[in-house]
Write an enzyme that holds these catalytic residues in place. Sequence first.
Site, PDB file in Angstrom:
ATOM      1  N   LYS A  27       0.825  -1.204   0.000  1.00 30.16           N
ATOM      2  CA  LYS A  27       0.000   0.000   0.000  1.00 30.16           C
ATOM      3  C   LYS A  27       0.865   1.262   0.000  1.00 30.16           C
ATOM      4  O   LYS A  27       0.652   2.185  -0.794  1.00 30.16           O
ATOM      5  CB  LYS A  27      -0.928  -0.029   1.220  1.00 30.16           C
ATOM      6  CG  LYS A  27      -1.996   1.030   1.203  1.00 30.16           C
ATOM      7  CD  LYS A  27      -2.908   0.936   2.421  1.00 30.16           C
ATOM      8  CE  LYS A  27      -3.835  -0.254   2.313  1.00 30.16           C
ATOM      9  NZ  LYS A  27      -4.803  -0.313   3.441  1.00 30.16           N
ATOM     10  N   ARG A  97      -3.276   2.920   8.961  1.00 35.74           N
ATOM     11  CA  ARG A  97      -3.544   1.584   8.429  1.00 35.74           C
ATOM     12  C   ARG A  97      -2.267   0.775   8.355  1.00 35.74           C
ATOM     13  O   ARG A  97      -1.187   1.310   8.207  1.00 35.74           O
ATOM     14  CB  ARG A  97      -4.069   1.660   6.982  1.00 35.74           C
ATOM     15  CG  ARG A  97      -5.358   2.375   6.788  1.00 35.74           C
ATOM     16  CD  ARG A  97      -5.585   2.554   5.288  1.00 35.74           C
ATOM     17  NE  ARG A  97      -6.511   3.626   5.034  1.00 35.74           N
ATOM     18  CZ  ARG A  97      -7.787   3.445   4.651  1.00 35.74           C
ATOM     19  NH1 ARG A  97      -8.242   2.227   4.476  1.00 35.74           N
ATOM     20  NH2 ARG A  97      -8.572   4.465   4.445  1.00 35.74           N
ATOM     21  N   GLY A 106      -8.487  -7.174   5.172  1.00 35.64           N
ATOM     22  CA  GLY A 106      -9.289  -7.344   6.379  1.00 35.64           C
ATOM     23  C   GLY A 106      -8.534  -7.893   7.558  1.00 35.64           C
ATOM     24  O   GLY A 106      -9.095  -8.023   8.631  1.00 35.64           O
ATOM     25  N   MET A 108      -5.611  -6.742   8.940  1.00 32.25           N
ATOM     26  CA  MET A 108      -4.902  -5.814   9.803  1.00 32.25           C
ATOM     27  C   MET A 108      -5.861  -4.716  10.262  1.00 32.25           C
ATOM     28  O   MET A 108      -6.751  -4.307   9.538  1.00 32.25           O
ATOM     29  CB  MET A 108      -3.732  -5.185   9.036  1.00 32.25           C
ATOM     30  CG  MET A 108      -2.780  -6.202   8.462  1.00 32.25           C
ATOM     31  SD  MET A 108      -1.938  -7.155   9.747  1.00 32.25           S
ATOM     32  CE  MET A 108      -1.110  -5.838  10.602  1.00 32.25           C
ATOM     33  N   ARG A 353      -3.752  -1.284  -6.083  1.00 30.36           N
ATOM     34  CA  ARG A 353      -2.940  -2.500  -5.961  1.00 30.36           C
ATOM     35  C   ARG A 353      -3.338  -3.440  -7.085  1.00 30.36           C
ATOM     36  O   ARG A 353      -4.421  -3.291  -7.663  1.00 30.36           O
ATOM     37  CB  ARG A 353      -3.150  -3.171  -4.610  1.00 30.36           C
ATOM     38  CG  ARG A 353      -4.603  -3.477  -4.323  1.00 30.36           C
ATOM     39  CD  ARG A 353      -4.800  -4.034  -2.917  1.00 30.36           C
ATOM     40  NE  ARG A 353      -6.240  -4.166  -2.661  1.00 30.36           N
ATOM     41  CZ  ARG A 353      -6.745  -4.463  -1.476  1.00 30.36           C
ATOM     42  NH1 ARG A 353      -5.965  -4.625  -0.421  1.00 30.36           N
ATOM     43  NH2 ARG A 353      -8.044  -4.597  -1.312  1.00 30.36           N
ATOM     44  N   HIS A 469     -15.846  -9.008   2.032  1.00 28.02           N
ATOM     45  CA  HIS A 469     -14.819  -9.900   2.572  1.00 28.02           C
ATOM     46  C   HIS A 469     -14.968 -11.307   2.029  1.00 28.02           C
ATOM     47  O   HIS A 469     -14.014 -11.921   1.525  1.00 28.02           O
ATOM     48  CB  HIS A 469     -14.905  -9.911   4.108  1.00 28.02           C
ATOM     49  CG  HIS A 469     -13.924 -10.831   4.746  1.00 28.02           C
ATOM     50  ND1 HIS A 469     -14.240 -12.123   5.092  1.00 28.02           N
ATOM     51  CD2 HIS A 469     -12.623 -10.655   5.054  1.00 28.02           C
ATOM     52  CE1 HIS A 469     -13.175 -12.694   5.609  1.00 28.02           C
ATOM     53  NE2 HIS A 469     -12.183 -11.822   5.611  1.00 28.02           N
ATOM     54  N   SER A 778       9.456 -44.181  -9.222  1.00 25.86           N
ATOM     55  CA  SER A 778       8.369 -43.227  -9.082  1.00 25.86           C
ATOM     56  C   SER A 778       8.195 -42.978  -7.585  1.00 25.86           C
ATOM     57  O   SER A 778       7.908 -43.904  -6.830  1.00 25.86           O
ATOM     58  CB  SER A 778       7.101 -43.804  -9.694  1.00 25.86           C
ATOM     59  OG  SER A 778       6.046 -42.921  -9.478  1.00 25.86           O
ATOM     60  N   GLY A 780       6.486 -42.293  -4.430  1.00 21.93           N
ATOM     61  CA  GLY A 780       5.133 -42.282  -3.877  1.00 21.93           C
ATOM     62  C   GLY A 780       5.168 -41.410  -2.635  1.00 21.93           C
ATOM     63  O   GLY A 780       5.350 -41.882  -1.523  1.00 21.93           O
ATOM     64  N   CYS A 845       4.483 -39.520  -7.983  1.00 23.76           N
ATOM     65  CA  CYS A 845       3.078 -39.829  -8.253  1.00 23.76           C
ATOM     66  C   CYS A 845       2.192 -39.669  -7.024  1.00 23.76           C
ATOM     67  O   CYS A 845       1.075 -40.156  -6.997  1.00 23.76           O
ATOM     68  CB  CYS A 845       2.949 -41.235  -8.829  1.00 23.76           C
ATOM     69  SG  CYS A 845       3.452 -42.517  -7.678  1.00 23.76           S
ATOM     70  N   TYR A 865       9.306 -36.355 -14.544  1.00 28.33           N
ATOM     71  CA  TYR A 865       7.891 -36.042 -14.665  1.00 28.33           C
ATOM     72  C   TYR A 865       7.216 -35.980 -13.296  1.00 28.33           C
ATOM     73  O   TYR A 865       7.758 -36.464 -12.302  1.00 28.33           O
ATOM     74  CB  TYR A 865       7.169 -37.066 -15.547  1.00 28.33           C
ATOM     75  CG  TYR A 865       7.071 -38.445 -14.941  1.00 28.33           C
ATOM     76  CD1 TYR A 865       6.016 -38.788 -14.096  1.00 28.33           C
ATOM     77  CD2 TYR A 865       8.036 -39.407 -15.207  1.00 28.33           C
ATOM     78  CE1 TYR A 865       5.937 -40.043 -13.520  1.00 28.33           C
ATOM     79  CE2 TYR A 865       7.965 -40.667 -14.639  1.00 28.33           C
ATOM     80  CZ  TYR A 865       6.912 -40.983 -13.795  1.00 28.33           C
ATOM     81  OH  TYR A 865       6.842 -42.212 -13.216  1.00 28.33           O
TER      82      TYR A 865
END
Lengths: 889, 889
Positions: A27, A97, A106, A108, A353, A469, A778, A780, A845, A865
Site C-alpha cells: 500500500k 492503516r 481485512g 490488519m 494494488r 470480505h 516413481s 510415492g 506420483c 515427470y
Amino acid sequence: MTQQWVYFFGNGQADGNSQLKNLLGGKGANLAEMNRLGIPVPPGFTITTEVCTAYYRNQSQYPEELKKQVQEKLDQVSTTMSRRFGDPENPLLLSVRSGARISMPGMMDTVLNLGLNDTTVKGLSSSSGDDRFAYDSYRRFIQMYSDVVLDLDRSHFEHLIEEKKAAREVRLDTELKAEDWQDLVESFKAYVKKMTGKDFPQDPHEQLWGAIGAVFQSWMNKRAIEYRRINQIPEEWGTAVNVQAMVFGNMGEDCATGVAFTRDPSTGEKIFYGEFLVNAQGEDVVAGIRTPQPINLRVKERDQSSLPSMEEVMPPCYQELVNIYQKLEAHYQDMQDIEFTIEKDKVWLLQTRNGKRTAQAAVKIAVDMAKEGVIDKKTAVLRVDPAQIDQLLHPSLDPKAEKNLMGKGLPASPGAASGRVVFTAEEAIEWSDQGKDVILVRLETSPEDIHGMHVAKGILTARGGMTSHAAVVARGMGKCCITGCEALQIDSKNKQFSLNGHQISQGDEITLDGSTGEVILGKVPTTAAKLSGEFAELMTWVDEYRRLKVRTNADTPEDTAVARRFGAEGIGLCRTEHMFFEEDRIGAVREMILAENIEGRKKALAKILPMQKGDFLEIFREMKGFPVTIRLLDPPLHEFLPHTEEEIQQVAQKLNRNADEIRKKLTTLNEFNPMLGHRGCRLGITYPEIYEMQTRAIMEAACELVKNEGFEIIPEIMIPLVGHVNELALMRETVEKVCLKICDEFQVKLKYLIGTMIELPRAALTADMVAKYADFFSFGTNDLTQTTFGFSRDDVGKFLPVYLEKNILPQDPFVTLDVEGVGRLVRQGTELGRQTKAKLKVGICGEHGGDPKSVMFCDKIDLDYVSCSPYRVPVARLAAAHAVLKENS
Amino acid sequence: MTQQWVYFFGNGQADGNSQLKNLLGGKGANLAEMNRLGIPVPPGFTITTEVCTAYYRNQSQYPEELKKQVQEKLDQVSTTMSRRFGDPENPLLLSVRSGARISMPGMMDTVLNLGLNDTTVKGLSSSSGDDRFAYDSYRRFIQMYSDVVLDLDRSHFEHLIEEKKAAREVRLDTELKAEDWQDLVESFKAYVKKMTGKDFPQDPHEQLWGAIGAVFQSWMNKRAIEYRRINQIPEEWGTAVNVQAMVFGNMGEDCATGVAFTRDPSTGEKIFYGEFLVNAQGEDVVAGIRTPQPINLRVKERDQSSLPSMEEVMPPCYQELVNIYQKLEAHYQDMQDIEFTIEKDKVWLLQTRNGKRTAQAAVKIAVDMAKEGVIDKKTAVLRVDPAQIDQLLHPSLDPKAEKNLMGKGLPASPGAASGRVVFTAEEAIEWSDQGKDVILVRLETSPEDIHGMHVAKGILTARGGMTSHAAVVARGMGKCCITGCEALQIDSKNKQFSLNGHQISQGDEITLDGSTGEVILGKVPTTAAKLSGEFAELMTWVDEYRRLKVRTNADTPEDTAVARRFGAEGIGLCRTEHMFFEEDRIGAVREMILAENIEGRKKALAKILPMQKGDFLEIFREMKGFPVTIRLLDPPLHEFLPHTEEEIQQVAQKLNRNADEIRKKLTTLNEFNPMLGHRGCRLGITYPEIYEMQTRAIMEAACELVKNEGFEIIPEIMIPLVGHVNELALMRETVEKVCLKICDEFQVKLKYLIGTMIELPRAALTADMVAKYADFFSFGTNDLTQTTFGFSRDDVGKFLPVYLEKNILPQDPFVTLDVEGVGRLVRQGTELGRQTKAKLKVGICGEHGGDPKSVMFCDKIDLDYVSCSPYRVPVARLAAAHAVLKENS
C-alpha cells in the site's frame, strides 16, 4: 547518517516509489508511486516495515529516531493539507492503516478519524458545517480506537447505539441526529473510563502513537498469523504503517466512496468495474452492510441493478476516475484494484494494488494483455497462479440436471459446490474433519471465519457485494461463493435458514453455483469444466516453457480420457486395486483371499485375469502413444473383505461359504498398523501368483494391441513398497519370467520396463542399490510422507490441526511436499539412483504431483515427470512452466 | 601356470596349512596342518573352495584342470596307503566330506566307504578277514550314496533292514549276519535300479565324482542356506571337499571311534573330555544312536557313567591320544574339538578344530589360558563371543523353589527355561509366532530342526550325548538343552510324552535346567545369574579396552539395581508409561484420559504426580552418580484404557463412571495406525499438562535429593517422537519453564539436559536443525526401524519369516541394526547433529543396544553410548571392547 524510518508522500511528490514494496509495504509503495504519477492522493507518510522488524526484535521498542522523523513528516502533511493536527479550528484528521508487502485484506486493524477529541470535534463541525457528521465521526473514532487500540469489546458500543435508537424509536443509524451522537460520545467515553480506569485519550499525539503501536501489534494477532500460515507469508516480512490525511466520503450527497477494478475481476472482461456508496465511509462498502451501487451504466446493465450508477449520479467525478484508472493500469501493466473517496466532488485515490481475480479472469487478463502488447508471453504465463487455476478445472453444474432453485445472490466466485449446511467456522472444521463436504452459510463473513472458509466447499452470505470480505477471500482461495443473497434469513440459534419459503437445517445438502449466484436445494450433478479459448492459448504458451513432463494418476479409461483432454502425457500411476473393487469382480477377489492354498488362489485369479486385461486394453487405447505405469496390487488383502456382520452374511451367501470362514480370515488378516503391514510387494513375495496374474493381464493386453492394432506400447510395471533391493530383485525375476513367456506366446518383441515406487525411507536411502534392478523410480510421496514423519494420514486429524495452528508445521505435508525432510529423501534417492543409472527415469506420483510448490521442487531436483489427478494436470503444467521461468528470471 | 585346485596331505606332509582356511575350509586346513605337526591323519586331498565358487559361477561346470589334478593327488594317496582305488584285492576306500571356512555341523552331506562295489567288497572282505564288516560297509555306502548323491528316500532302506530283521527274528542291527547284509546289498541295488532306472554305479571314479558333485550341491541345499542365514555366513565363501582314505573304527573290538575336547566344552574345566564307541563308525557317536562311553576315568567319575572308559579299555591308544591333544592345543592356542578313529589299535586323527563351547566354558578357557600365558588379555577378550555370554546372564532356577522333578538327562547346554511342550520344529515356530514360549521335545534332533530350535526356549531329546547334534547346536545358540533323557517316551502321533509315569501333552508347561539335566513339571521361578570369578575378571579386562559407554533401559528401581550390578553406567531410557500401568495409579491415569477438559486432566494428573516422583527418587538413588535419561509419555492414550467389555464394566464401576463414556472415549481415541498416530510429543503438544506434570515429578525428585541428600544429579529429560524441530522447540519451552520453576521453588541450582529421541526418519534427516534445541540425541532404533522399513513390528510376523527364509533380508532388522538403511540414518543424524553442536551427546536405546553387531556399528560411527536391557549390559560391554580391539587389529 541516520536511517530513514519514515517516508513522506503527497501533492505529487514522494520519498518512496513502487520499487520499495518490501520496505513500505504494498500500500505504501503504491501511495508513493501514485503521487509520483500525479494522481490525487491524500498526503501522508509510511513508517517502514523495518520499524516493525526492529520493534519485535527489540522487545517492542521503537528505533530512537522514529519520533522525530514522524513529527517532521506530520508537519509536511499539515503544510500540504493546510490543516494542523490537533488544531481546534481546522483540525487535520488522520487514518492509520497497516500495509504489508502482500495485501492481507481485512486482516490488519485500521483506525480512522484519528485526531478527534472534545475540542477538535467542534472544529470539524464548524469547518464542515455539519454537526451530525462531526459527532458521528468522533463516535466512530472512539469505537474503532477502543476496539483496536484499547482492546475493548466492540459489541458494547453497538449495544449503546441500539439503546439510543430504541429510546428515539428509530430503526436506522442514519435516523439518529447530531445530539444523539453527541450523547453517545459521552456514553462511549464513560464506558472506556469504566473499563480502562483512564479517560479516553484526548491528546492527538497519544492517539497517533497508540494507533501505530496497535498496527504493529496486529501483525502478531491470531487472524494475521492464521492468514500468513494459509498464504505462507514469512513472519519476518513485517508490516508498514500508513498514516494519511483523512478525506471524507460521508460529508453529504456530494461525497462518496467506492472500490473499483480496471477489469472485471470475476470474468476478466475489459470493462471498468466497481461499486460505490454515496455519503459513506470506505469501510461501509467492504463490510457489505449497505448494498452498493454500480460504478457505471455498463455494469449496471450487466448486473441488472436497479440502483443509479456513479456515471449517472456524478458524471465529472466518474470521468476523472476513468482517466485515473487508465493511467494506473497502463503504469502498472496489470489489472488494478482501487479505492477512492469523493469529498465534496473532489476525487481522492486512497489505494491502488494489483487486483485479486478469479482464475478465469486471471487467464483472460493475462492473455488479453499479452495480445494488447502490454506484457510479453512469459509474463502472461507468470501472471496466472497455478494454485488458482484449479478452480477452472473443476466440474460445473450439469446444465441438463434438474435444479430446485431456492434463491439467488451475487456470483462472487465461480465454480459449483454441493455440501451440508453449517453456520459457523468451527462447525465447518469439525464436519469437514469427519470427511463431510460443507457449505458455510453466514450473514456476512469476517477474518475470524477464514479457517472455516478454507475447509468449506463453498460459501453463501446474506449480505455484502462482489468486493465484500467473503467474495475477496473466496476468490483468492479459488472457492465457489455467493454473496448478497438478501432473501436469506438465518436463524443461528436453531441452526437453520429460510430462503424464499424453503426451510433448511444444519446438515441439509445444498448446492451453490458461484458463476450464476444460484442457491439450489439438494445435490446437483456436475459436468466437466469447459475451458476458454484464452485458457487453451495460455496452455500452449505454458508448454513452450516447461521442461517437466506431466502425467496423470488414473485407474479407469474414463479418468484417462479426462486427463488426456487436460494434456496428460501418460499415466504415472495406474492403481490396479481399484479395479478389484468393481461389482463384477470383487467376488472372485474374495474367493482368492479365502482360498486355502495356492491352487485355490490361482483358480480365483484366473477369473479376474480377463477383466483386468480388459481394463488395460482400454487404458492403453486411451493413452495411445504415451507411457502407462501400472502398479501391481498394493493394499492389504483385508481391505477387500466385508467388515460389518451384515456384509459378512451377504458375502458368505453370495460366495456360498460359511460366514465363520470369513470371520476367521478377517481375524487372521487383521493388523495393528495396516499401513506398515502385509501389503505392497510383501504380498507379491508371499503370494507371487497375484503379481503373476496381473503381469499376465498387462502383457497380454499390450501384446494384443501391438500385434493386432499396430500400437507402440512400452508398459511400465511398477512394484510397490520396496524397502530392500532384494525385494525388487525377486519381484523383478517373478514379473520378468511372465513377461518373457507372454511375449513368446504372442510372438511379439515388446519392450517393457520394470521399476519401483520409492515410498519408504529405506528405499530412498539405498536407492543406489535399488536402482540396479529398476528401470524407473516413481516417488510415492503420500506414503513416503507418512513414514518419514511417522504420520498416519488416517489418524493425523487428531493433532495436525493443532500443529498448523501452533505453526509447528508451516503447511500440511500431505498437501505440499515437505522439502526439508521428505524432499530431502526424494532428492537423495534421485541422486543415488542416478549414480547407478545415469539415465534413470524418475517421477513422482503422490498427491504432491498436482501441488504447484511441490511441482516446482520436482523441477528443481531434475525429476523427469510429475503425475497427478486428471483435474490437476493443467495446474502441474503451469507450475512446471513457472518453475523454469522463475529459475531463469 | 595352472591354478592349483587340489591340495594333498598325508604322511607328515601337506600342500596346505592352517593359514589357508579360506581356500581349504576349516577341516582341510587343519588336516594339512596336523600332517605338518606329525600327527597321524589318513592321507587325502582337499578340493578348494575356489572350485565351489567357480562351479556355481560357471553353470555347475568344474574348472578344466580339475580332473587331472584329482587323479594325481589320488595316486599320491594310493602310494601312501599302499592300496589302490578300485583294486579288487586291497581296495583303497575313501570318505568324501564337505569343509567350509567355518564349521557347519551336520549341515553338509558326507559319503563314507566310497570305492566299494561288487568286486572290491570281496577284496575288503578278504583283506580285513571280516565278511560281515565288508558287506555292512558296502550297504552303508549304498545307503549313504543313494541318499546324498542319488537323492533317494533314506527310509526305504531302513524299511528293508527292518524287514530283514523281522525275517531273521532279531531286534538289533548287530544281530544280522554277513549273508543278511549281502542280501540287503542286493535289495538295495534293486531298489536303486527301480527308482533311478540305472544300476547303482560300480565304477569307483564315477562314485567319486558323484560324491564330489553332491558335496558342492549340498552347499546350496535348504538346510545349509538356513544355517548360513542364522549364522550370517556369506554364500560366496563356498565349501571345500575333503577326500580322504578311509580308516575303520568298526573292524572289531580293537577298533573304536570318538570325539573329544581338550577342555570341557560345557564348563571350561581343564580336563580332557570326550566320548567314544568301540567297534563303531564316527557317525554313530554324533548321531546319538548309541550312548557313548567316557574317554577317561575322570570324566567317567564326574558324569557318574557306568560304562568303561577308553583309559581303561585301550590304555596305549588313550595315552597316544593324550599326547596328540596336548600337542594340538599348544599349537592352536585354543581348545580343540577332535575326531579320532582307532583301526586295529592304530590311532588316526580325522579332524581337529577350535571347539564350540558354552559361554561359561568360553569365559573360563579364555581367562585360564591368559593366566597360563598361552594367550594375552586382548586375545582372551576376543575369544569370548558377546552374542554367547547372554546365556550366562539369564536367570537360573530359583534354588528355593519347589520342583516337581520328572526325570533327568544330560546337561547339554546350561541355563534354565520354561515353556509349552511342542514336538516338531514347525509347531515350535507356529506357537512361538503366537508369542508363546516353547520347549522343543524330540527323539533326537537333526539339521531339519534348526529353525525350530532357534525359536524354542529350550530343547529336550531322548537320545544323544553331550556331542550330539542337539547339544552342539544348542550350545552354539546359547540355549538351554538336555539330551539323552532315555526314560523319555515320545508318542509323536498323539502329541504327548511320558516320563517316569508323568503324562505330558502338547501345550503343557515344563521346565528344563540345562545345567543339571533336570526335567521339571510346570513352570519354576528363576533367580538371577551368578557370575563366575573368571567372568568378573574378564569384564575388568573388557572395560580396559572399550570406548563406548554402556547404559541400561530400566523403568523400575529393581531393573536399575540389576543393571548396576551388571555394570551399567547410567540409564539411557527410562520409560515413564510403564509406571502409569501400576495397580495403584492406573485409575488416576484413566481418570485423566476420561476428563472432559484441562481442569479435569490436571486434577487427575495431580494424583499421579507424587507416585511418579516416588519412582524417580528411587531410580535416582539406585543410579547415584550416573546419568538418567527419562522419556516423557510416549504411547497413545488408548493403550491405558480397558478394551474388553468385561474390563470396561469393571473400570466403569471402579471409577464410578458410565461404561458408555469409556466406550465413547475408546471410539474417539481409536486409531487406524496407532504406531503413526497420536503419541509421543504429539501428546505433549496437545496436552502439555501431562508433560508438565512429568517434568515436575522428575525435577522435584532431583531437587530433593540434591538439597537433602547431597546428590549430584543431571536429569536428562527426553522428548519422544520428534519429527520436526518446531516440536522440540515448543516442548523444550514447556518443559524448561517447569524446570526453572522447580529449581526456583527448591532454591537449588540444578543442571538438567533436555534432549530428544531420534526415532523418525525426518528427525534424522533434519538432525542439524533438531540439534539446535537438543542437549542430547538418543536414537530409538526400534521405531526408526519400523518407519524406515515401513514394518509394523506387531504385524511383521506375516511376512518377515518368508523374507528371512528367502534371504531377502540378511537378518531380522529388529534384532540386528540394518546398517545399510536404518544405520545410514543413524550415522547421518549423528553427523548432522554434531555439525550443529560438535559435542552433542549421542546414544542409542533401541533393542539393538544389546546386540553385539549393532554395538560394534555404534562404536564405529562414534556414538557416546549404547543403552540396553539390564541382562544385556555385559554383552554390550564385551561387544564394545571387541569393536575397539577388532578395529585396531
